[in-house]
Enzyme design. Structure first.
Site, PDB file in Angstrom:
ATOM      1  N   HIS A  16      45.298  49.603  44.297  1.00  0.00           N
ATOM      2  CA  HIS A  16      46.975  49.591  44.641  1.00  0.00           C
ATOM      3  C   HIS A  16      46.246  51.223  46.106  1.00  0.00           C
ATOM      4  O   HIS A  16      45.422  51.584  45.956  1.00  0.00           O
ATOM      5  CB  HIS A  16      47.865  49.607  44.124  1.00  0.00           C
ATOM      6  CG  HIS A  16      48.282  48.935  43.290  1.00  0.00           C
ATOM      7  ND1 HIS A  16      48.690  47.680  42.633  1.00  0.00           N
ATOM      8  CD2 HIS A  16      47.679  49.106  41.726  1.00  0.00           C
ATOM      9  CE1 HIS A  16      48.995  47.111  41.897  1.00  0.00           C
ATOM     10  NE2 HIS A  16      47.876  47.965  41.313  1.00  0.00           N
ATOM     11  N   LEU A  17      47.065  50.483  47.384  1.00  0.00           N
ATOM     12  CA  LEU A  17      46.942  51.255  48.315  1.00  0.00           C
ATOM     13  C   LEU A  17      47.854  51.549  49.245  1.00  0.00           C
ATOM     14  O   LEU A  17      47.641  52.758  49.768  1.00  0.00           O
ATOM     15  CB  LEU A  17      45.706  50.436  49.536  1.00  0.00           C
ATOM     16  CG  LEU A  17      44.125  50.591  49.098  1.00  0.00           C
ATOM     17  CD1 LEU A  17      43.581  49.319  50.030  1.00  0.00           C
ATOM     18  CD2 LEU A  17      43.807  51.902  48.696  1.00  0.00           C
ATOM     19  N   ARG A  18      48.615  50.767  49.423  1.00  0.00           N
ATOM     20  CA  ARG A  18      50.245  51.105  49.738  1.00  0.00           C
ATOM     21  C   ARG A  18      50.258  50.923  50.943  1.00  0.00           C
ATOM     22  O   ARG A  18      49.663  50.444  51.454  1.00  0.00           O
ATOM     23  CB  ARG A  18      50.702  53.032  49.068  1.00  0.00           C
ATOM     24  CG  ARG A  18      50.834  52.948  47.525  1.00  0.00           C
ATOM     25  CD  ARG A  18      51.895  52.161  46.673  1.00  0.00           C
ATOM     26  NE  ARG A  18      51.508  53.168  45.563  1.00  0.00           N
ATOM     27  CZ  ARG A  18      51.427  51.747  44.365  1.00  0.00           C
ATOM     28  NH1 ARG A  18      51.515  51.148  44.509  1.00  0.00           N
ATOM     29  NH2 ARG A  18      51.393  52.344  42.987  1.00  0.00           N
ATOM     30  N   HIS A  92      43.374  44.496  34.112  1.00  0.00           N
ATOM     31  CA  HIS A  92      44.010  46.340  32.973  1.00  0.00           C
ATOM     32  C   HIS A  92      44.403  45.838  31.430  1.00  0.00           C
ATOM     33  O   HIS A  92      45.484  46.212  31.572  1.00  0.00           O
ATOM     34  CB  HIS A  92      44.255  47.165  34.455  1.00  0.00           C
ATOM     35  CG  HIS A  92      45.643  46.278  34.586  1.00  0.00           C
ATOM     36  ND1 HIS A  92      46.816  45.448  33.383  1.00  0.00           N
ATOM     37  CD2 HIS A  92      46.142  46.557  36.407  1.00  0.00           C
ATOM     38  CE1 HIS A  92      47.591  45.214  34.953  1.00  0.00           C
ATOM     39  NE2 HIS A  92      47.385  45.499  36.103  1.00  0.00           N
ATOM     40  N   LEU A 138      51.562  51.555  33.989  1.00  0.00           N
ATOM     41  CA  LEU A 138      51.428  50.069  33.063  1.00  0.00           C
ATOM     42  C   LEU A 138      50.319  49.153  33.012  1.00  0.00           C
ATOM     43  O   LEU A 138      49.918  49.074  33.909  1.00  0.00           O
ATOM     44  CB  LEU A 138      52.794  49.813  33.713  1.00  0.00           C
ATOM     45  CG  LEU A 138      53.981  50.370  33.605  1.00  0.00           C
ATOM     46  CD1 LEU A 138      55.307  49.368  33.922  1.00  0.00           C
ATOM     47  CD2 LEU A 138      54.629  50.843  31.671  1.00  0.00           C
ATOM     48  N   ASP A 166      42.559  50.129  39.169  1.00  0.00           N
ATOM     49  CA  ASP A 166      44.376  49.442  39.256  1.00  0.00           C
ATOM     50  C   ASP A 166      44.709  51.313  39.630  1.00  0.00           C
ATOM     51  O   ASP A 166      45.364  52.232  39.505  1.00  0.00           O
ATOM     52  CB  ASP A 166      45.223  49.396  37.157  1.00  0.00           C
ATOM     53  CG  ASP A 166      46.177  48.859  37.736  1.00  0.00           C
ATOM     54  OD1 ASP A 166      46.453  48.624  38.808  1.00  0.00           O
ATOM     55  OD2 ASP A 166      46.914  49.614  37.112  1.00  0.00           O
ATOM     56  N   HIS A 170      50.808  57.484  44.284  1.00  0.00           N
ATOM     57  CA  HIS A 170      52.186  57.655  43.797  1.00  0.00           C
ATOM     58  C   HIS A 170      52.761  59.385  43.914  1.00  0.00           C
ATOM     59  O   HIS A 170      51.448  60.312  43.766  1.00  0.00           O
ATOM     60  CB  HIS A 170      53.433  57.748  42.582  1.00  0.00           C
ATOM     61  CG  HIS A 170      52.817  55.891  41.494  1.00  0.00           C
ATOM     62  ND1 HIS A 170      54.050  55.148  42.702  1.00  0.00           N
ATOM     63  CD2 HIS A 170      52.067  55.626  41.839  1.00  0.00           C
ATOM     64  CE1 HIS A 170      54.106  53.886  42.401  1.00  0.00           C
ATOM     65  NE2 HIS A 170      53.089  53.703  41.906  1.00  0.00           N
ATOM     66  N   ALA A 182      55.807  54.702  37.173  1.00  0.00           N
ATOM     67  CA  ALA A 182      54.068  54.156  36.858  1.00  0.00           C
ATOM     68  C   ALA A 182      53.108  55.210  37.447  1.00  0.00           C
ATOM     69  O   ALA A 182      53.606  53.459  39.158  1.00  0.00           O
ATOM     70  CB  ALA A 182      54.045  52.755  35.719  1.00  0.00           C
TER      71      ALA A 182
HETATM   72 ZN   LIG Z   1      48.678  46.665  39.027  1.00  0.00          ZN
END
Ligand SMILES: [Zn+2]
Length: 263
Positions: A16-18, A92, A138, A166, A170, A182
């Site tokens: 995930h990179l935003r 994951h 999560l 994963d 944040h 999470a």
């Molecule tokens: Zn993910």
């Protein structure tokens, strides 16, 4: 005792990179270690059309340092559509039963990614001496027997298991909150962590399969043609990653030392 190991450059098959300034701040932590990645968008508003995915891909490419890496970027639905043989990845995995499910599969079309945190910690990490929001992800960390089963699967050399961090950035303030979100931002310490786990399991000889060969083989892509040497040298994970605007992101194991560094 193994002092160093040279591996094909790995890929991250779940990332995930935003977007926007955060994307710009976190992307280099992935490109330093990994050649390619499957980016799971999880944006707000969500990416629901191919055109939006294409635009997001362009923003990721624009945020890359010039001259580097080739990124595979997609979202789950197109991913499944794009592979006519309907290969399935359990992303994951966190439990013994998931690992067993993969091991029992005979179709040859099932694979699984495993994160550093699920290999290194069980659920107690979230409650050691108090509530530890930076270990909250999560699916959540599970019991010790699950962690041990994941370590066995990852380090086995079985081609169905491969690297997917994963990594999910944040802001510290949103994790350390009354309703903390999470996600664990492990990109700055990802390969250092995997090296540590495989070293502890006396399985460094299987690390390249997990990090750099099994994933490309599963996706029908060539393995990377450049190599990185990892040495047994302390690496201090940064305590915080600053983000433009004054916020910070506390990475996985931030402020602690891991025993492996890229040379
Ligand atoms: Zn993910």
């Amino acid at each position: 005792m193994t002092r160093s190991i040279t591996l094909r450059r790995p890929d991250d098959w779940h990332l995930h990179l935003r977007d926007g300034e955060v994307l710009k701040a976190v992307l280099r932590h992935t490109t330093k270690q990994f050649a390619r990645a499957i980016v799971m968008p999880n944006l707000k508003p969500p990416i629901t059309r191919v055109a939006l995915a294409r635009d997001y891909r362009e923003r990721i490419l624009a945020a890359l340092d010039p001259g580097e890496a080739v990124f595979i970027e997609t979202i789950l639905r197109p991913l499944l559509k794009d592979f006519p043989a309907l290969k399935v990845v359990l992303e994951h995995i966190t439990t013994e039963s998931a690992a067993d499910f993969v091991l029992a599969d005979t179709s040859g079309r099932l694979g699984a990614t495993i994160t550093p945190q699920h290999l290194m910690f069980n659920r107690n990490a979230m409650f050691t001496g108090g509530l530890r929001p930076h270990f909250y992800c999560l699916p959540v960390l599970k019991r010790e027997r699950h962690r041990l089963a994941l370590r066995k699967a990852a380090t086995s050399g079985d081609p169905r298991f491969f690297l997917g961090t994963d990594s999910a950035p944040h802001f510290r303030a949103l994790k350390e909150a009354g309703c903390g979100c999470a996600g664990i931002f492990n990109a700055p310490a990802a390969m250092h962590s995997y090296c540590t786990v495989f070293d502890e399991e006396k399985a460094l000889g299987s690390l390249e399969a997990f990090s750099s060969l099994n994933g490309p083989r599963f996706y029908g892509l060539p393995p990377n043609e450049d190599w990185v040497t990892w040495t047994r040298t302390d690496y201090l994970v940064p305590e915080d990653i600053p983000v433009p605007g004054g916020a910070t992101i506390h990475p996985f194991l931030g402020g602690t030392k891991l025993a492996w560094s890229a040379s």
